[in-house]
Design an enzyme around this catalytic site. Structure first.
Site, mmCIF file in Angstrom:
data_model
loop_
_atom_site.group_PDB
_atom_site.id
_atom_site.type_symbol
_atom_site.label_atom_id
_atom_site.label_comp_id
_atom_site.label_asym_id
_atom_site.label_seq_id
_atom_site.Cartn_x
_atom_site.Cartn_y
_atom_site.Cartn_z
ATOM 1 N N GLY A 142 30.839 9.292 18.975
ATOM 2 C CA GLY A 142 31.630 10.028 19.363
ATOM 3 C C GLY A 142 33.020 9.257 20.072
ATOM 4 O O GLY A 142 33.212 7.986 19.773
ATOM 5 N N CYS A 143 33.528 9.851 21.186
ATOM 6 C CA CYS A 143 34.694 9.161 21.904
ATOM 7 C C CYS A 143 34.007 8.162 22.777
ATOM 8 O O CYS A 143 33.129 8.353 23.753
ATOM 9 C CB CYS A 143 35.247 10.202 22.782
ATOM 10 S SG CYS A 143 36.353 9.577 23.928
ATOM 11 N N PHE A 144 34.503 6.784 22.771
ATOM 12 C CA PHE A 144 33.929 5.799 23.323
ATOM 13 C C PHE A 144 34.317 6.080 24.995
ATOM 14 O O PHE A 144 33.666 5.258 25.854
ATOM 15 C CB PHE A 144 34.109 4.225 22.942
ATOM 16 C CG PHE A 144 35.472 3.888 22.412
ATOM 17 C CD1 PHE A 144 36.685 4.217 23.367
ATOM 18 C CD2 PHE A 144 35.891 3.228 21.374
ATOM 19 C CE1 PHE A 144 37.667 3.675 23.199
ATOM 20 C CE2 PHE A 144 36.841 3.003 20.847
ATOM 21 C CZ PHE A 144 37.932 2.992 21.809
#
Length: 69
Positions: free
Chosen positions: A9-11
């Site tokens: 997902g979103c780092f």
């Protein structure tokens, strides 16, 4: 010091969680995999480059183990 690489997902969201853990020395965000050089964030998010958002974690294995990460 040891290293671990995680993708999911979103780092930026993932980076923030790992930075709070005792024993984590540094967290660096970036892209992994893919088939083009220097992809733009939007291209990666749209799934057009084959990249995944990931983080590299440097950690002290005497304070936190891989399984806990």
């Amino acid at each position: 010091m040891k290293k671990a690489v995680f993708c999911g997902g979103c780092f930026w969201c993932t980076e923030a969680v790992f930075k709070r853990l005792e024993g984590v020395l540094s967290v660096q965000s970036g892209y992994t995999g893919g088939f083009i050089k220097k992809p733009a964030y939007r291209e990666v998010c749209e799934g057009r480059t084959g990249h995944a958002e990931g983080i590299i974690i440097d950690y002290d294995a005497s304070k936190i183990d891989y399984e806990t990460l």
